[in-house]
Design a protein around this motif. Structure first.
Motif, PDB file in Angstrom:
ATOM      1  N   GLY A 258      23.153  75.733 -54.365  1.00  0.00           N
ATOM      2  CA  GLY A 258      24.121  76.275 -53.294  1.00  0.00           C
ATOM      3  C   GLY A 258      25.029  75.558 -52.907  1.00  0.00           C
ATOM      4  O   GLY A 258      25.864  75.621 -52.145  1.00  0.00           O
ATOM      5  N   HIS A 259      25.229  73.956 -53.545  1.00  0.00           N
ATOM      6  CA  HIS A 259      26.117  72.881 -52.849  1.00  0.00           C
ATOM      7  C   HIS A 259      27.387  73.193 -52.515  1.00  0.00           C
ATOM      8  O   HIS A 259      28.140  72.669 -51.666  1.00  0.00           O
ATOM      9  N   LEU A 260      27.906  74.216 -53.587  1.00  0.00           N
ATOM     10  CA  LEU A 260      29.479  74.474 -53.320  1.00  0.00           C
ATOM     11  C   LEU A 260      29.913  75.649 -52.776  1.00  0.00           C
ATOM     12  O   LEU A 260      30.870  76.060 -52.675  1.00  0.00           O
ATOM     13  N   MET A 261      28.974  76.411 -51.927  1.00  0.00           N
ATOM     14  CA  MET A 261      29.122  77.715 -51.366  1.00  0.00           C
ATOM     15  C   MET A 261      29.869  77.402 -49.936  1.00  0.00           C
ATOM     16  O   MET A 261      30.448  76.330 -49.417  1.00  0.00           O
ATOM     17  N   ASP A 262      30.564  78.650 -49.980  1.00  0.00           N
ATOM     18  CA  ASP A 262      31.651  78.603 -48.821  1.00  0.00           C
ATOM     19  C   ASP A 262      31.133  79.507 -47.759  1.00  0.00           C
ATOM     20  O   ASP A 262      29.841  80.185 -47.890  1.00  0.00           O
ATOM     21  N   ASP A 263      31.939  79.965 -46.690  1.00  0.00           N
ATOM     22  CA  ASP A 263      31.390  80.484 -45.517  1.00  0.00           C
ATOM     23  C   ASP A 263      31.167  81.838 -45.636  1.00  0.00           C
ATOM     24  O   ASP A 263      29.918  82.396 -45.247  1.00  0.00           O
ATOM     25  N   LYS A 264      32.247  82.530 -46.451  1.00  0.00           N
ATOM     26  CA  LYS A 264      32.036  84.039 -46.766  1.00  0.00           C
ATOM     27  C   LYS A 264      30.597  84.155 -47.742  1.00  0.00           C
ATOM     28  O   LYS A 264      29.844  85.131 -47.344  1.00  0.00           O
ATOM     29  N   THR A 265      30.141  83.417 -48.369  1.00  0.00           N
ATOM     30  CA  THR A 265      29.290  83.375 -49.352  1.00  0.00           C
ATOM     31  C   THR A 265      27.698  83.020 -48.489  1.00  0.00           C
ATOM     32  O   THR A 265      26.866  83.797 -48.490  1.00  0.00           O
ATOM     33  N   ALA A 266      27.781  82.216 -47.396  1.00  0.00           N
ATOM     34  CA  ALA A 266      26.656  81.923 -46.709  1.00  0.00           C
ATOM     35  C   ALA A 266      26.327  83.170 -45.872  1.00  0.00           C
ATOM     36  O   ALA A 266      25.512  83.788 -45.610  1.00  0.00           O
ATOM     37  N   ALA A 267      27.640  83.955 -45.316  1.00  0.00           N
ATOM     38  CA  ALA A 267      27.436  85.209 -44.652  1.00  0.00           C
ATOM     39  C   ALA A 267      26.834  86.389 -45.429  1.00  0.00           C
ATOM     40  O   ALA A 267      25.987  87.052 -44.804  1.00  0.00           O
ATOM     41  N   LEU A 268      27.206  86.317 -46.678  1.00  0.00           N
ATOM     42  CA  LEU A 268      26.605  87.123 -47.332  1.00  0.00           C
ATOM     43  C   LEU A 268      24.968  87.133 -47.766  1.00  0.00           C
ATOM     44  O   LEU A 268      24.525  88.159 -47.676  1.00  0.00           O
ATOM     45  N   MET A 269      24.724  85.855 -48.087  1.00  0.00           N
ATOM     46  CA  MET A 269      23.281  85.546 -48.120  1.00  0.00           C
ATOM     47  C   MET A 269      22.557  86.080 -46.637  1.00  0.00           C
ATOM     48  O   MET A 269      21.411  86.564 -46.903  1.00  0.00           O
ATOM     49  N   ALA A 270      23.051  85.578 -45.742  1.00  0.00           N
ATOM     50  CA  ALA A 270      22.401  86.052 -44.476  1.00  0.00           C
ATOM     51  C   ALA A 270      22.134  87.671 -44.210  1.00  0.00           C
ATOM     52  O   ALA A 270      21.372  87.895 -43.914  1.00  0.00           O
ATOM     53  N   LYS A 271      23.376  88.417 -44.554  1.00  0.00           N
ATOM     54  CA  LYS A 271      22.998  89.873 -44.389  1.00  0.00           C
ATOM     55  C   LYS A 271      22.253  90.195 -45.587  1.00  0.00           C
ATOM     56  O   LYS A 271      21.306  91.200 -45.104  1.00  0.00           O
ATOM     57  N   ASN A 272      22.019  89.691 -46.552  1.00  0.00           N
ATOM     58  CA  ASN A 272      21.087  89.943 -47.397  1.00  0.00           C
ATOM     59  C   ASN A 272      19.857  89.518 -47.192  1.00  0.00           C
ATOM     60  O   ASN A 272      18.892  89.852 -48.516  1.00  0.00           O
ATOM     61  N   ASP A 273      19.515  88.764 -46.406  1.00  0.00           N
ATOM     62  CA  ASP A 273      18.193  87.902 -46.114  1.00  0.00           C
ATOM     63  C   ASP A 273      17.720  87.196 -47.413  1.00  0.00           C
ATOM     64  O   ASP A 273      16.534  87.136 -47.641  1.00  0.00           O
ATOM     65  N   THR A 274      18.818  86.759 -47.884  1.00  0.00           N
ATOM     66  CA  THR A 274      18.614  85.672 -49.207  1.00  0.00           C
ATOM     67  C   THR A 274      18.070  84.372 -48.935  1.00  0.00           C
ATOM     68  O   THR A 274      18.816  83.701 -48.089  1.00  0.00           O
ATOM     69  N   TRP A 275      16.954  83.857 -49.676  1.00  0.00           N
ATOM     70  CA  TRP A 275      16.689  82.360 -49.283  1.00  0.00           C
ATOM     71  C   TRP A 275      17.760  81.515 -49.956  1.00  0.00           C
ATOM     72  O   TRP A 275      18.236  81.635 -50.995  1.00  0.00           O
TER      73      TRP A 275
END
Length: 440
Positions: free
Chosen positions: A274-291
């Motif tokens: 996940g080293h190249l992720m952006d803010d939108k992607t991190a928010a999506l992971m948080a919303k979906n409870d993704t590790w």
């Protein structure tokens, strides 16, 4: 070629794994880091019976009769460390040897490295791709020494994806063509939904506890740029559904926002890297409870020597490391610790050093909780496929007796774990002493 191999085998396992202690073991006079807390606890005693912590109490035990007493001299007991991104078959051997040698030689090198991994204090690893089933069986049966292994089996990828190391002479692929890497169990190539389901099921019948999918390009595969995408969302979902049918989950190799977003949309439970992720992607992971299971790569010291496109890709990953941890903290992601150290025996010795890199973003107790109790929570997501049903990564009654005795306080100085040979006085796994420099 032989000269490349000998270093990986130069310290092969020379003794039989220890037998279980004949009597329950009573630990006294220690300070406890339990894998869940932010501080140490004092004034405790702990009893290990078989492979389990049977008692963890305050004060003095009612009796020492019939027990082997270990006076810890005020040192710190902590859970065995867990590495959530380890490659048991790749850790100690150069990639040229892996691609060109008989796979039996690679397994022999992996056996030697397994013992070294355990003595570094890593009592459990999640194998993130490779044919580690036989190694796990040998360790669990007491044939050799090594950490507990949660095997993923072959990395499942597409034609041209990360892990497709075929030469151009092997193209075009035909329906009955299987590459050497696939025969050896390192990778599995799938280009349709039906092929994905087949390859996933093949890993499970061999004993996989979870499935490793490849979502984008990778550093070590020459012809897979980081920005390329592999499986479609439907193909990825086929893997997720099949894993769910077996009561467990899928982890996906994904660096870029696009590959992570596609994986999350397909229902993937854990993103690797996940080293190249952006803010939108991190928010999506948080919303979906993704590790997020990521690795603290901070310099070229954290990788075997690279050149050309592979080096350029690794430097791009390193440049994203600070951002991925900052985004994880900002969005409250569930973060697991792993190292992904491959293709070098000397590099593998930096497993504990990688943990010390975490000081850049977390305090010592946060980092140690991540590498013990938090990682144990992710391991437990393998559900029905979990080969070790008791708790791992924590020290409490009923948990597995996987523990370390540290000469010093790692909550004050996490750097102690970068020098395990000197600072780990006891390494116990499954209630057995694999290292004990104290007198009972």
């Amino acid at each position: 070629m032989l000269s490349l191999v000998l270093p990986g085998l130069s310290h092969a396992q020379s003794t039989q794994p220890p037998a279980a202690p004949p009597k329950p073991v009573l630990f006294t006079n220690f300070r406890l880091f339990d894998g869940k807390s932010s501080r140490l606890r004092d004034g405790l005693y702990m009893v290990v019976e078989g492979n389990t912590i049977s008692q963890l109490g305050q004060g003095q035990p009612a009796s020492t009769e019939g027990k082997t007493v270990v006076d810890c001299g005020g040192k710190v007991i902590m859970p065995g460390l867990i590495d959530m991104h380890w490659h048991s078959l790749l850790a100690a051997v150069p990639i040229q040897v892996i691609l060109q040698s008989d796979i039996a030689l690679v397994h022999l090198a992996a056996s030697a490295e397994a013992e070294r991994t355990l003595l570094r204090g890593f009592t459990t690893i999640r194998d993130a791709g490779g044919p580690s089933f036989a190694l796990k069986q040998a360790i669990d049966s007491g044939m050799i020494s090594g950490p507990r292994i949660y095997p993923s089996g072959a990395m499942i990828t597409t034609t041209g994806g990360h892990g497709d190391f075929r030469s151009l002479a092997d193209l075009p692929r035909t329906s009955n063509q299987v590459s050497q890497s696939e025969r050896d169990g390192g990778t599995a190539i799938a280009d349709t939904e039906d092929e994905v389901r087949l390859r996933v099921r093949e890993q499970f019948i061999q004993g996989a506890t979870q499935i490793k999918m490849v979502g984008c390009g990778g550093v070590s595969t020459p012809r897979s740029p980081l920005d390329m995408l592999t499986f479609t969302e439907k193909q990825m979902r086929a893997a997720v559904e099949t894993a769910a049918d077996w009561g467990t989950y899928v982890l996906v190799h994904a660096y870029t926002p696009e590959s992570i977003q596609r994986s999350v949309a397909a229902g993937v439970r854990c993103i690797e890297h996940g080293h190249l992720m952006d803010d939108k992607t991190a928010a999506l992971m948080a919303k979906n409870d993704t590790w997020l299971s990521t690795q603290p790569f901070v310099s070229e010291q954290d990788v075997a020597p690279l050149s050309g496109p592979s080096r350029e890709k690794f430097l791009e990953v390193v440049a994203g490391t600070d951002n991925v941890y900052k985004l994880a903290r900002k969005h409250g992601l569930k973060v697991a610790f792993g190292t992904d150290l491959i293709f070098s025996q000397s590099l593998a010795t930096r497993q504990g050093t990688m943990l010390t890199h975490m000081k850049r973003w977390y305090n010592a107790s946060e980092a140690l909780n991540m590498a013990t109790g938090t990682n144990g929570q992710l391991l437990a997501m393998s559900g029905e496929r979990n080969p070790y049903p008791r708790k791992l990564g924590v020290l409490e009654e009923g948990a597995y007796a996987d523990l370390l005795l540290v000469d010093g306080n790692p909550l004050d100085n996490i750097d102690l774990l970068a020098n395990p040979e000197q600072n780990l006085r006891i390494v116990m796994k499954d209630g057995k002493f694999y290292k004990n420099t104290l007198k009972a």
